[in-house]
Design a protein around this motif. Structure first.
Motif, PDB file in Angstrom:
ATOM      1  N   ARG A 189      40.778  28.194  40.547  1.00  0.00           N
ATOM      2  CA  ARG A 189      39.482  28.761  40.909  1.00  0.00           C
ATOM      3  C   ARG A 189      39.503  29.193  42.371  1.00  0.00           C
ATOM      4  O   ARG A 189      40.051  28.510  43.203  1.00  0.00           O
ATOM      5  CB  ARG A 189      38.373  27.725  40.696  1.00  0.00           C
ATOM      6  N   ALA A 240      36.229  39.779  35.310  1.00  0.00           N
ATOM      7  CA  ALA A 240      35.492  39.225  36.455  1.00  0.00           C
ATOM      8  C   ALA A 240      34.195  38.577  35.989  1.00  0.00           C
ATOM      9  O   ALA A 240      33.800  37.512  36.498  1.00  0.00           O
ATOM     10  CB  ALA A 240      35.200  40.328  37.470  1.00  0.00           C
ATOM     11  N   THR A 286      39.484  44.993  41.242  1.00  0.00           N
ATOM     12  CA  THR A 286      38.140  44.949  40.659  1.00  0.00           C
ATOM     13  C   THR A 286      37.090  45.431  41.651  1.00  0.00           C
ATOM     14  O   THR A 286      36.187  46.206  41.287  1.00  0.00           O
ATOM     15  CB  THR A 286      37.794  43.517  40.195  1.00  0.00           C
ATOM     16  N   TYR A 287      37.203  45.032  42.909  1.00  0.00           N
ATOM     17  CA  TYR A 287      36.201  45.449  43.897  1.00  0.00           C
ATOM     18  C   TYR A 287      36.359  46.915  44.289  1.00  0.00           C
ATOM     19  O   TYR A 287      35.373  47.559  44.684  1.00  0.00           O
ATOM     20  CB  TYR A 287      36.220  44.525  45.111  1.00  0.00           C
ATOM     21  N   LYS A 340      27.460  35.702  40.996  1.00  0.00           N
ATOM     22  CA  LYS A 340      28.571  36.635  40.774  1.00  0.00           C
ATOM     23  C   LYS A 340      28.575  37.146  39.342  1.00  0.00           C
ATOM     24  O   LYS A 340      28.845  38.328  39.097  1.00  0.00           O
ATOM     25  CB  LYS A 340      29.903  35.959  41.097  1.00  0.00           C
ATOM     26  N   LYS A 341      28.286  36.270  38.399  1.00  0.00           N
ATOM     27  CA  LYS A 341      28.226  36.678  36.987  1.00  0.00           C
ATOM     28  C   LYS A 341      27.105  37.701  36.783  1.00  0.00           C
ATOM     29  O   LYS A 341      27.279  38.702  36.083  1.00  0.00           O
ATOM     30  CB  LYS A 341      27.998  35.449  36.104  1.00  0.00           C
ATOM     31  N   ASN A 400      41.188  40.644  42.065  1.00  0.00           N
ATOM     32  CA  ASN A 400      39.933  40.772  42.807  1.00  0.00           C
ATOM     33  C   ASN A 400      39.884  42.062  43.609  1.00  0.00           C
ATOM     34  O   ASN A 400      38.867  42.763  43.638  1.00  0.00           O
ATOM     35  CB  ASN A 400      39.755  39.581  43.762  1.00  0.00           C
ATOM     36  N   ASN A 422      42.363  31.330  32.382  1.00  0.00           N
ATOM     37  CA  ASN A 422      42.167  32.700  32.861  1.00  0.00           C
ATOM     38  C   ASN A 422      43.247  33.653  32.377  1.00  0.00           C
ATOM     39  O   ASN A 422      43.006  34.850  32.233  1.00  0.00           O
ATOM     40  CB  ASN A 422      42.116  32.713  34.389  1.00  0.00           C
ATOM     41  N   LYS A 462      45.140  36.284  41.170  1.00  0.00           N
ATOM     42  CA  LYS A 462      43.680  36.450  41.222  1.00  0.00           C
ATOM     43  C   LYS A 462      43.255  37.289  42.427  1.00  0.00           C
ATOM     44  O   LYS A 462      42.271  38.020  42.363  1.00  0.00           O
ATOM     45  CB  LYS A 462      42.986  35.090  41.238  1.00  0.00           C
ATOM     46  N   ILE A 491      35.128  35.023  34.333  1.00  0.00           N
ATOM     47  CA  ILE A 491      35.635  33.899  35.132  1.00  0.00           C
ATOM     48  C   ILE A 491      34.659  33.445  36.206  1.00  0.00           C
ATOM     49  O   ILE A 491      34.857  32.393  36.811  1.00  0.00           O
ATOM     50  CB  ILE A 491      36.982  34.249  35.796  1.00  0.00           C
ATOM     51  N   ASN A 492      33.600  34.227  36.431  1.00  0.00           N
ATOM     52  CA  ASN A 492      32.633  33.870  37.478  1.00  0.00           C
ATOM     53  C   ASN A 492      31.387  33.228  36.890  1.00  0.00           C
ATOM     54  O   ASN A 492      31.128  33.299  35.683  1.00  0.00           O
ATOM     55  CB  ASN A 492      32.259  35.113  38.296  1.00  0.00           C
ATOM     56  N   THR A 493      30.607  32.599  37.749  1.00  0.00           N
ATOM     57  CA  THR A 493      29.359  31.959  37.339  1.00  0.00           C
ATOM     58  C   THR A 493      28.246  32.326  38.322  1.00  0.00           C
ATOM     59  O   THR A 493      28.494  32.895  39.386  1.00  0.00           O
ATOM     60  CB  THR A 493      29.516  30.420  37.326  1.00  0.00           C
TER      61      THR A 493
END
Length: 423
Positions: A423, A195, A143-144, A203-204, A140, A368, A136, A198-200
């Protein structure tokens, strides 16, 4: 006192140097950024063209040494390797043999060698590091970097007029041409969708905005193949996660096609009236003509720029000089022309096995892990359609190609996933 300070500095340097050698995250980030800069229109891109190859060679050499020192890797049972690994191995062996029959041997060997390096990095070295590095964290980081590139392209579109092409007024952002930007938008979609999934909370919402901006970039770049690829990618993604949206997206795509082809004005605006393939079909004719020299083995992997450098053939078909030395913009025709019927068979077999292995893996992957594989399948679907109008997945020095093969290695690796469902 001075001695103590120098010792501490030496220890700090030694620690970071050793960490750099044994880590894959930092070198991979540097490689990705170098490849992006090498594909930019800036003057420093020429320097980074060589830097990215040196970095790739160094990372692979270091990674191979670490793999050979890893007892778990050395005793990895050959019969446990997935079938697609064997197909890749046979395909690579074929490319090496094929290079000896190439019209430009040095060009074929360089393309083959660079592609082998990319495969070793993404299918063996990176997956093997997952045992020491939480997956992860790696996802991450990538992704960033993608998020940063999306934001930079948006900023250049708003404040730099030079980020648009002069003649067609299409956005190219920080890349050398609009189609490169569009291809990047497509290749980055699964990372952003993963991304988002898996985020909430905030962040989502953040990744919803980034995904929207990513799609907007492809629209402003007016890369029709990439827009189509992203649409297919989203449709498959909706099929897995939002079934109602899947049916709505299918209906929307059908209505869009009907509206476009029933309106002469829209056909003209979308450049689908007079020359819908943007001279690609005439480039394909040149490729298929060259294939007649050796229908079984082709003309040599990576030799497309040589084939499309024939001014006489271009003049005969009314193709502009701008397309001289360019690729065929069709991965299937490119593979067929360069590697012949035998290479085309191996390539299609490889794609089939990758899709098949991904679908099979969903039976035992949960959480995930399953989300990542579904996002990967969404990208594969988009690329298979996108491939009729562009070609990038076999190019080692391409940002989009590196992203695709990294995701392939993470989803279909022969090693075990670790820490992804945390997580």
């Amino acid at each position: 006192m001075t001695t103590q300070i120098s010792n501490k500095i030496f220890q700090l340097f030694s620690y970071n140097f050793i960490y750099f050698l044994f880590s894959i995250k930092i070198p991979l980030n540097i490689l990705l950024i170098s490849v992006v800069i090498s594909q930019s229109p800036f003057s420093i891109s020429n320097s980074f063209y060589y830097i990215k190859w040196l970095l790739l060679i160094a990372i692979v050499a270091n990674g191979c040494l670490l793999l050979l020192a890893n007892k778990d890797f050395l005793f990895l049972r050959i019969d446990k390797l997935p079938k697609y690994f064997w197909t890749i191995f046979i395909f690579v062996q074929y490319l090496i043999i094929n290079s000896f029959y190439s019209v430009t041997i040095t060009q074929s060997f360089f393309r083959t060698f660079s592609f082998i390096l990319l495969l070793i990095l993404t299918l063996l070295i990176i997956p093997s590091h997952i045992r020491r590095l939480k997956l992860k964290h790696l996802l991450n980081t990538i992704t960033y970097i993608i998020v940063l590139l999306v934001i930079v392209n948006i900023v250049t579109a708003l404040f730099l007029p030079s980020s648009f092409t002069i003649w067609t007024n299409r956005l190219r952002g920080i890349f050398d041409n609009p189609n490169t930007l569009g291809t990047f938008n497509l290749a980055s979609m699964p990372f952003l969708l993963y991304a988002f999934n898996i985020n909430t909370g905030l962040k989502k919402a953040f990744f919803t905005i980034i995904i929207s901006l990513n799609i907007l970039l492809s629209l402003v770049a007016f890369s029709r193949a990439s827009i189509l690829g992203i649409a297919i990618c989203l449709c498959v993604y909706f099929f897995f996660f939002y079934r109602k949206l899947f049916y709505l997206s299918i209906l929307f795509m059908c209505l869009t096609i009907v509206i476009i082809f029933s309106s002469p004005l829209l056909l003209e605006l979308l450049r689908l009236a007079d020359d819908p393939f943007s001279m690609r079909d005439r480039m394909w004719e040149i490729g298929l003509l060259a294939l007649k020299k050796n229908i079984w083995l082709g003309v040599g992997f990576g030799t497309t720029p040589t084939i499309t450098n024939d001014i006489f053939q271009f003049t005969l078909r009314g193709i502009t000089d701008f397309n001289l030395g360019k690729r065929f913009a069709n991965i299937y025709i490119e593979v067929l022309v360069e590697t012949g019927i035998l290479g085309m068979f191996l390539f299609l077999l490889l794609i089939f096995l990758m899709v098949n292995q991904s679908i099979k893996s969903l039976k035992y992957k949960i959480g995930n892990e399953a989300i990542l594989v579904k996002c990967y399948l969404s990208l594969l679907a988009g690329i298979l359609i996108h491939g009729f109008f562009e070609s990038f997945i076999l190019s080692a020095g391409n940002t989009s190609s590196i992203l695709f093969w990294i995701l392939t290695g993470l989803c279909l690796n022969p090693f075990k996933f670790e820490h992804l469902n945390e997580r």
